[in-house]
Design a protein around this motif. Structure first.
Motif, PDB file in Angstrom:
ATOM      1  N   PRO A 117      -5.669  -3.067  -2.587  1.00  0.00           N
ATOM      2  CA  PRO A 117      -6.175  -4.172  -3.398  1.00  0.00           C
ATOM      3  C   PRO A 117      -5.435  -4.366  -4.718  1.00  0.00           C
ATOM      4  O   PRO A 117      -5.005  -3.401  -5.350  1.00  0.00           O
ATOM      5  CB  PRO A 117      -7.634  -3.780  -3.663  1.00  0.00           C
ATOM      6  N   LEU A 158      -2.619  -5.334  -5.421  1.00  0.00           N
ATOM      7  CA  LEU A 158      -1.161  -5.166  -5.477  1.00  0.00           C
ATOM      8  C   LEU A 158      -0.442  -6.479  -5.175  1.00  0.00           C
ATOM      9  O   LEU A 158       0.743  -6.625  -5.492  1.00  0.00           O
ATOM     10  CB  LEU A 158      -0.722  -4.030  -4.546  1.00  0.00           C
ATOM     11  N   ARG A 207       0.319  -8.463 -13.059  1.00  0.00           N
ATOM     12  CA  ARG A 207      -0.805  -7.556 -13.301  1.00  0.00           C
ATOM     13  C   ARG A 207      -0.396  -6.390 -14.201  1.00  0.00           C
ATOM     14  O   ARG A 207       0.449  -5.570 -13.821  1.00  0.00           O
ATOM     15  CB  ARG A 207      -1.269  -7.003 -11.952  1.00  0.00           C
ATOM     16  N   TYR A 229       2.329  -1.379 -14.569  1.00  0.00           N
ATOM     17  CA  TYR A 229       2.873  -1.468 -13.210  1.00  0.00           C
ATOM     18  C   TYR A 229       4.269  -2.083 -13.130  1.00  0.00           C
ATOM     19  O   TYR A 229       4.840  -2.141 -12.036  1.00  0.00           O
ATOM     20  CB  TYR A 229       1.900  -2.276 -12.319  1.00  0.00           C
ATOM     21  N   ASN A 245       0.128   2.747  -0.420  1.00  0.00           N
ATOM     22  CA  ASN A 245      -0.410   2.695  -1.775  1.00  0.00           C
ATOM     23  C   ASN A 245      -1.773   2.033  -1.629  1.00  0.00           C
ATOM     24  O   ASN A 245      -1.869   0.816  -1.517  1.00  0.00           O
ATOM     25  CB  ASN A 245       0.484   1.878  -2.712  1.00  0.00           C
ATOM     26  N   GLY A 285      -4.022   1.677  -3.723  1.00  0.00           N
ATOM     27  CA  GLY A 285      -4.581   1.116  -4.959  1.00  0.00           C
ATOM     28  C   GLY A 285      -5.864   1.846  -5.324  1.00  0.00           C
ATOM     29  O   GLY A 285      -5.981   3.061  -5.152  1.00  0.00           O
ATOM     30  N   ALA A 286      -6.858   1.083  -5.784  1.00  0.00           N
ATOM     31  CA  ALA A 286      -8.113   1.693  -6.236  1.00  0.00           C
ATOM     32  C   ALA A 286      -8.853   2.412  -5.098  1.00  0.00           C
ATOM     33  O   ALA A 286      -9.626   3.344  -5.354  1.00  0.00           O
ATOM     34  CB  ALA A 286      -9.010   0.627  -6.854  1.00  0.00           C
ATOM     35  N   SER A 319       2.219   3.904 -10.813  1.00  0.00           N
ATOM     36  CA  SER A 319       1.962   4.620 -12.063  1.00  0.00           C
ATOM     37  C   SER A 319       1.722   6.097 -11.753  1.00  0.00           C
ATOM     38  O   SER A 319       1.435   6.459 -10.602  1.00  0.00           O
ATOM     39  CB  SER A 319       0.722   4.016 -12.747  1.00  0.00           C
ATOM     40  N   ILE A 357      -0.713   8.574 -11.714  1.00  0.00           N
ATOM     41  CA  ILE A 357      -2.183   8.528 -11.786  1.00  0.00           C
ATOM     42  C   ILE A 357      -2.758   9.692 -12.601  1.00  0.00           C
ATOM     43  O   ILE A 357      -3.868   9.596 -13.108  1.00  0.00           O
ATOM     44  CB  ILE A 357      -2.837   8.455 -10.373  1.00  0.00           C
ATOM     45  N   ARG A 417      -3.340   8.993 -16.387  1.00  0.00           N
ATOM     46  CA  ARG A 417      -4.246   7.885 -16.674  1.00  0.00           C
ATOM     47  C   ARG A 417      -5.712   8.371 -16.734  1.00  0.00           C
ATOM     48  O   ARG A 417      -5.961   9.556 -16.891  1.00  0.00           O
ATOM     49  CB  ARG A 417      -4.012   6.794 -15.632  1.00  0.00           C
ATOM     50  N   ARG A 471      -8.913   8.345 -11.972  1.00  0.00           N
ATOM     51  CA  ARG A 471      -7.737   8.134 -11.103  1.00  0.00           C
ATOM     52  C   ARG A 471      -7.094   9.462 -10.679  1.00  0.00           C
ATOM     53  O   ARG A 471      -6.141   9.489  -9.919  1.00  0.00           O
ATOM     54  CB  ARG A 471      -6.679   7.277 -11.813  1.00  0.00           C
TER      55      ARG A 471
HETATM   56  C1  DQA Z   1      -2.106   2.447  -8.211  1.00  0.00           C
HETATM   57  C2  DQA Z   1      -2.967   3.363  -9.100  1.00  0.00           C
HETATM   58  C3  DQA Z   1      -4.449   3.113  -8.863  1.00  0.00           C
HETATM   59  O1  DQA Z   1      -5.236   3.943  -9.703  1.00  0.00           O
HETATM   60  C4  DQA Z   1      -4.800   1.671  -9.161  1.00  0.00           C
HETATM   61  O2  DQA Z   1      -6.150   1.419  -8.853  1.00  0.00           O
HETATM   62  C5  DQA Z   1      -3.903   0.697  -8.477  1.00  0.00           C
HETATM   63  C6  DQA Z   1      -2.478   0.987  -8.395  1.00  0.00           C
HETATM   64  C7  DQA Z   1      -0.595   2.593  -8.528  1.00  0.00           C
HETATM   65  O3  DQA Z   1       0.207   2.170  -7.712  1.00  0.00           O
HETATM   66  O4  DQA Z   1      -0.240   3.087  -9.614  1.00  0.00           O
HETATM   67  O5  DQA Z   1      -4.327  -0.362  -8.029  1.00  0.00           O
HETATM   68  O6  DQA Z   1      -2.295   2.827  -6.860  1.00  0.00           O
END
Ligand code: DQA
Length: 146
Positions: free
Chosen positions: A10, A12, A18, A23, A74, A76-77, A102, A104, A107, A111
């Motif tokens: 999600p 991305l 974004r 990112y 990836n 995402g969240a 990123s 993680i 952060r 994460r």
């Molecule tokens: C992410 C890191 C996740 O914590 C975040 O929710 C994302 C992107 C990254 O590629 O750094 O959507 O997966």
């Protein structure tokens, strides 16, 4: 020829606009394009899919069993929340590499935990679009050795 499924979770689809400070400015199309170039160099095929929906990602992982030999994801969240995606990876038992643009671990605390990491071959986090390229290289090397 080896075939790899690349899954983007999600939000991305918004890469490029974004949170560019976190990112970067590359769009998802640019990332997919550079992955296809790397795939050509490695002489493997890649298919890419982005979805904002957990179930669609689960369906794509199930379908990969027929078509692909490995998964680069990836999530995402969903990385930090989805037992369903983790279970799908376990169910198909295809070698999977987890990537993040990123780092993680630098952060927010929420994460720092990944549901996917324990069922992945490995994780690459923090190198921007290069995380995907390095992940593909690592997955292809892994598949060629197994
Ligand atoms: C992410 C890191 C996740 O914590 C975040 O929710 C994302 C992107 C990254 O590629 O750094 O959507 O997966």
């Amino acid at each position: 020829m080896l075939s790899i499924l690349v899954l983007h979770g999600p939000n991305l689809n918004l890469l490029g606009k974004r949170e560019p400070g976190v990112y970067g400015t590359a769009t998802l199309d640019e990332i997919d394009c550079s992955l296809k170039q790397e795939a050509a160099r490695l002489q493997v095929a890649v298919a890419t899919l982005q979805s904002n929906h957990e179930g669609a990602l689960v369906d794509a992982i199930h379908a990969a069993l027929e078509t692909h030999q490995g998964i680069l994801i990836n999530a995402g969240a969903y990385t930090h929340t989805s037992v369903a995606i983790r279970d799908a990876i376990t169910a198909v038992n295809l070698p999977t590499i987890e990537v993040h643009l990123s780092n993680i671990y630098r952060r927010e605390a929420f994460r720092h935990h990944s549901y996917i990491a324990p069922v992945a071959v490995g994780q690459i986090s923090g190198f921007g679009p290069d995380s995907y390229r390095l992940g593909l290289l690592a997955l292809v090397n892994y598949l060629n050795q197994s």
